[in-house]
Design a protein around this motif. Structure first.
Motif, PDB file in Angstrom:
ATOM      1  N   LYS A 109       0.796  -1.110  -0.004  1.00  0.00           N
ATOM      2  CA  LYS A 109      -0.117   0.169   0.061  1.00  0.00           C
ATOM      3  C   LYS A 109       0.887   1.242  -0.083  1.00  0.00           C
ATOM      4  N   LEU A 110       1.958   1.241   0.642  1.00  0.00           N
ATOM      5  CA  LEU A 110       2.809   2.420   0.825  1.00  0.00           C
ATOM      6  C   LEU A 110       3.449   2.668  -0.824  1.00  0.00           C
ATOM      7  N   PHE A 111       3.785   1.422  -1.238  1.00  0.00           N
ATOM      8  CA  PHE A 111       4.575   1.954  -2.495  1.00  0.00           C
ATOM      9  C   PHE A 111       3.284   2.423  -3.704  1.00  0.00           C
ATOM     10  N   LYS A 112       2.037   1.778  -3.544  1.00  0.00           N
ATOM     11  CA  LYS A 112       1.077   2.187  -4.598  1.00  0.00           C
ATOM     12  C   LYS A 112       0.955   3.840  -4.036  1.00  0.00           C
ATOM     13  N   ALA A 113       0.887   4.052  -2.899  1.00  0.00           N
ATOM     14  CA  ALA A 113       0.702   5.615  -2.499  1.00  0.00           C
ATOM     15  C   ALA A 113       1.864   6.670  -2.958  1.00  0.00           C
ATOM     16  N   ILE A 114       3.129   6.148  -3.126  1.00  0.00           N
ATOM     17  CA  ILE A 114       4.132   6.950  -3.636  1.00  0.00           C
ATOM     18  C   ILE A 114       3.832   7.119  -5.129  1.00  0.00           C
ATOM     19  N   ARG A 115       3.536   5.918  -5.715  1.00  0.00           N
ATOM     20  CA  ARG A 115       3.264   6.130  -7.397  1.00  0.00           C
ATOM     21  C   ARG A 115       2.175   7.092  -7.625  1.00  0.00           C
ATOM     22  N   GLU A 116       1.034   6.954  -6.767  1.00  0.00           N
ATOM     23  CA  GLU A 116      -0.241   7.867  -7.031  1.00  0.00           C
ATOM     24  C   GLU A 116       0.438   9.452  -6.699  1.00  0.00           C
ATOM     25  N   ILE A 117       1.083   9.673  -5.624  1.00  0.00           N
ATOM     26  CA  ILE A 117       1.553  11.144  -5.632  1.00  0.00           C
ATOM     27  C   ILE A 117       2.636  11.540  -6.702  1.00  0.00           C
ATOM     28  N   LYS A 118       3.493  10.650  -6.957  1.00  0.00           N
ATOM     29  CA  LYS A 118       4.285  10.924  -8.447  1.00  0.00           C
ATOM     30  C   LYS A 118       3.487  11.298  -9.440  1.00  0.00           C
ATOM     31  N   GLU A 119       2.483  10.487  -9.948  1.00  0.00           N
ATOM     32  CA  GLU A 119       1.662  10.939 -11.113  1.00  0.00           C
ATOM     33  C   GLU A 119       0.878  12.119 -10.976  1.00  0.00           C
TER      34      GLU A 119
END
Length: 496
Positions: A109-119
């Protein structure tokens, strides 16, 4: 967790701390903070302290890896201000639930959140904060951040400061360790010069650093990084090329200042921008450090000229307040650098200090207070609310300067109160800030509302003697009787 334990021990053994150097080896390992009591208010946890230090970095996304309540507890808890980006005011959290914990979905879930913020936002960096829950279940945020940084070509900084490891002050220092390990030195600036400095421990509360920066600009001194107030990621990443540093709040980032001096030869001094004399001394010390580091000595003369000009303007403005405030008694219930810098500032215009708290002050802070007040009788480590109320209600102080948590004690005692902590609405730093502080004190003390609220309420003014209106059948006689009754009872009411 072993690396976190090593960082904590390193912070506890801080050699730049005067108080720590006087302890034996066993006491030094226990640190400076009192042990936390589960379920009791401890003035903030380590996570809270780390978030306080790093959140004012304005162009960075701050992602809290933990339950929703952790982010809600720490979001925007200081009145720091930004001159541009507003991303730091956007709340990001992985919002872990019981199901995520049971199923082991935290790291994914943390990795997914980082990706969403980046995009969605494309920030120059993302700071990821561990919390009690994620630390206890063993989520390796450092590994996730490292993988995400490589995957998304983005600076992802792990901040390992779960709340249960210690107090807010410990979290401050762990935040400094995170900057030192992952941010400072990551970028090599191509415009380094002999007049570059760092300001450490300045939070730009209510935008007050903007009252100081123009003074440095006029001297040709560039603030390469103000950590953390109104900071940018790239400025902090290139902070290792500064030639000198000023430390505003030693208890927060003393470890960061010392290690930057050791690694990159950035000499430092501790100073304050509160008060006319302290602001002038800070400008002098900055100029002298830069000259020692190779800057042209002519900056010393320009600094003295600027100080003379600004002091003359400030003293002229303060002269109007001296007759109204001289001899007024002030009680300070704050801590840290404000415990001595504000004391010195107020005494400069003739205000009497009846007491100042030293609960969060260092040994150096306490020594400064003794030198300023000439004794330690006006210093108190902690004052219980009952004692504080008794002191104010007995009119031993004309005004209380403190944070928001004690304002209701002053209001109950019908005593003027002014906020000088992080929630304040007015900037008090520099020459103009000192004038504003005195103006606000004057407005508070001389507000007519205090004379009104101290008067007895109308319903407390009861007649001392009760008389009955004489009865008569004649209307004229009745009117005369009423007038006579009013005249005889007018003096029988309590004073109001």
């Amino acid at each position: 967790m072993s690396s976190l334990r090593a960082k904590i021990q390193d912070v506890f053994n801080e050699p730049a701390c005067e108080n720590n150097r006087g302890k034996d080896a066993k006491a030094r390992k226990e640190g400076c903070s009192k042990p936390l009591t589960p379920g009791a208010a401890a003035g903030g946890c380590a996570f809270d302290g780390a978030k306080i230090v790093l959140q004012p970095i304005a162009d960075v996304a701050h992602l809290v890896h933990g339950p929703l309540a952790c982010e809600g507890n720490s979001w925007d808890n200081r009145g720091a201000a930004s001159s541009g980006p507003t991303l730091w005011r956007t709340s990001f959290t992985t919002d872990l639930t019981e199901l995520d914990v049971v199923m082991g979905q935290g790291e994914r879930k943390l990795f997914k959140a980082i990706r969403e913020i980046k995009e969605a936002y494309g920030p120059p960096a993302i700071f990821v904060y561990s919390t009690c829950v994620t630390a206890l279940i063993g989520d390796d945020i450092e590994a996730v951040c490292k993988r995400a940084a490589a995957k998304f070509d983005l600076a992802v900084v792990p901040v390992n400061a779960p709340g249960f490891v210690g107090s807010k002050n410990l979290g401050n220092k762990l935040a400094g360790e995170a900057l030192l390990e992952h941010v400072i030195g990551a970028v090599e600036p191509d415009d380094a010069g002999p007049y570059d400095i760092n300001i450490l421990g300045e939070f730009n509360l209510s935008g007050e650093f903007w009252l100081v920066k123009p003074l440095l600009d006029r001297l040709g001194i560039r603030v390469r990084a103000c950590i953390p107030g109104d900071a940018r990621y790239l400025d902090i990443a290139g902070a290792h090329r500064a030639r000198a540093a000023m430390m505003v709040c030693s208890t927060a980032l003393i470890n960061l200042a010392r290690k930057m001096d050791e690694r990159w030869d950035i000499p430092l001094f501790e100073g304050s921008f509160y008060g006319i004399t302290d602001t002038s001394d800070a400008l002098r010390n900055i100029a002298e450090l830069l000259v020692k580091q190779g800057a042209d000595p002519e900056i010393l003369g320009r600094t003295e000229a600027l100080i003379a000009e600004e002091e003359a303007i400030a003293w002229k403005k303060l002269a109007a307040y001296r007759p109204r405030l001289e001899g007024k008694r002030v009680l300070l219930n704050t801590g840290g650098v404000k415990s001595w810098s504000v004391v010195h500032a107020l005494m400069e215009i003739g205000i009497e200090i009846v007491g100042t708290s030293v609960k969060k002050s260092t040994v150096e802070d306490k020594e400064r207070i003794k030198q300023i007040l000439k004794n330690d009788n006006h210093m108190f480590e902690q004052m219980a609310p009952r004692e504080l109320y008794a002191m104010l209600s007995e009119r031993k102080a004309d005004i209380l300067l403190s944070g928001g948590r004690t304002q209701f004690i002053a209001l109950k005692a019908k005593t003027p109160w002014l906020d000088i902590n992080q929630e304040r609405q007015h900037p008090y730093a520099g020459y103009h800030g000192m004038v504003e502080l005195v103006r606000q004190i004057d407005l508070a003390i001389h507000n007519p509302i205090w004379r009104q609220v101290r008067e007895p309420a109308p319903w407390d003014c009861q007649p001392a003697v009760r008389q009955e209106l004489p009865r008569t059948k004649n209307k004229t006689a009745t009117l005369h009787a009423v007038q006579e009754f009013a005249g005889t009872t007018a003096g029988n009411f309590g004073e109001c």
